[in-house]
Scaffold this active site. Structure first.
Site, PDB file in Angstrom:
ATOM      1  N   ILE A   1       0.825  -1.206   0.000  1.00 25.09           N
ATOM      2  CA  ILE A   1       0.000   0.000   0.000  1.00 25.09           C
ATOM      3  C   ILE A   1       0.856   1.252   0.000  1.00 25.09           C
ATOM      4  CG2 ILE A   1      -1.614   1.347   1.406  1.00 25.09           C
ATOM      5  CD1 ILE A   1      -2.907  -1.331   2.228  1.00 25.09           C
TER       6      ILE A   1
ATOM      7  N   ASP B   1      13.040   3.618  10.987  1.00 29.93           N
ATOM      8  CA  ASP B   1      12.345   2.658  11.845  1.00 29.93           C
ATOM      9  C   ASP B   1      11.354   3.474  12.663  1.00 29.93           C
ATOM     10  OD1 ASP B   1      11.450   0.953  13.849  1.00 29.93           O
ATOM     11  OD2 ASP B   1      13.410   0.105  14.280  1.00 29.93           O
TER      12      ASP B   1
ATOM     13  N   ASN C   1       1.795   4.961   7.366  1.00 27.55           N
ATOM     14  CA  ASN C   1       1.373   3.695   6.778  1.00 27.55           C
ATOM     15  C   ASN C   1       2.094   2.480   7.345  1.00 27.55           C
ATOM     16  OD1 ASN C   1       0.285   1.920   4.461  1.00 27.55           O
ATOM     17  ND2 ASN C   1       2.508   1.815   4.170  1.00 27.55           N
TER      18      ASN C   1
ATOM     19  N   TYR D   1      -2.277  -6.768  17.014  1.00 26.56           N
ATOM     20  CA  TYR D   1      -2.520  -5.989  15.795  1.00 26.56           C
ATOM     21  C   TYR D   1      -3.848  -5.254  15.893  1.00 26.56           C
ATOM     22  CZ  TYR D   1      -3.269  -4.939  10.842  1.00 26.56           C
ATOM     23  OH  TYR D   1      -3.516  -4.303   9.644  1.00 26.56           O
TER      24      TYR D   1
END
Length: 268
Positions: free
Chosen positions: A18, A60, A87, A157
């Site tokens: 993406i 990072d 993102n 997540y």
């Protein structure tokens, strides 16, 4: 064309999937794009393809020192930032992470996934606000359908993406309160076919095809989405066309969350 003309954009996790699609579309629409990632080879390769309207910066997102470095770079090179797309993110489906359900997930993996997904988004917003508050700008945070529902096999997540949803609204209201003219919105993709799905689709082409077919049967529009589907949403939120949109949620899921039963009924 030209919907982002003369705008400076930073995209995290831009080396593939993406993020790469967003970077390509933004350049096509006139932006100068700073691609960032930890996948340096892939990121630099894409940047060369997008040159001269792109540059690459190793980042990072879980490390505050890296954000300080990229903030200094943007300030010195451009003097401002118009667009940030937070993102970068991970699901944690790697053998070394172990199981991701609420009973067996390790605290170490739980913390790391939150550091990358939520911590990276927090640090990105914190970095962007000073660079945007004079002239205004747009922050786009990548949440997920998993941030809107429970996901038994991906607890960390889902939790991190849910927290991104809340922080997006907090940033939107804070910037409005301060009259910074910075908008902050969230995107909630689901069933977008990228490499993040690879651990779940199977090891052979046959297994992959069967897995995709099964997933697509539960999608009202009948197919998995493409990264470009998300990129077009990011383009709208990044552009001046969404100048009255902040704290919003745009779901890109082929209709999955439109009802309690996603699969459409067969036609007579």
């Amino acid at each position: 064309m030209g919907r982002l003309k003369n705008k400076i954009a930073l995209i995290t996790g831009a080396a593939q999937g993406i993020g790469a699609s967003i970077a390509q579309l933004f350049v096509e629409e006139g932006a100068y794009v700073i691609l960032s990632d930890i996948l340096d080879d892939a990121g630099k390769k894409l940047t060369r393809e997008l040159a001269p309207n792109a540059t690459y910066f190793h980042l990072d997102v879980a490390q505050e020192s890296g954000w300080a470095e990229i903030s200094n770079f943007i300030e010195s090179q451009f003097g401002k930032l118009d667009i940030l797309v937070n993102n970068a993110g991970i699901m944690g489906f790697f053998p070394e992470f172990g199981p991701q359900d609420p009973e067996h997930a390790s605290f170490k993996s739980w913390n790391y996934i939150h550091d990358v997904n939520l911590g990276g988004t927090f640090l990105g917003c914190k970095m962007a606000i000073p660079l945007m508050k004079e002239d205004g700008g747009s922050i786009v945070n990548m949440s997920s359908r998993s941030g809107l529902v429970g996901v038994p096999g991906a607890a960390a997540y889902a939790s991190s993406k849910a927290a991104i949803r809340n922080h997006t609204k907090t940033v939107a209201l804070y910037c409005a309160e301060k009259n910074y003219k910075i908008r902050c919105n969230g995107i909630y993709p689901a069933a977008i076919l990228t490499s993040i799905w690879d651990p779940m689709l199977g090891a052979t082409p046959e297994m992959r095809a069967l897995s995709i077919e099964k997933i697509e049967r539960a999608i009202p529009l009948g197919k998995m989405g493409e990264p470009l589907d998300v990129a077009y949403c990011a383009l709208y939120l990044a552009s001046d066309e969404s100048k009255y949109v902040t704290g919003a949620e745009l779901v890109i899921d082929g209709g999955i969350l439109a009802g309690s039963s996603a699969a459409p009924k067969p036609q007579d």
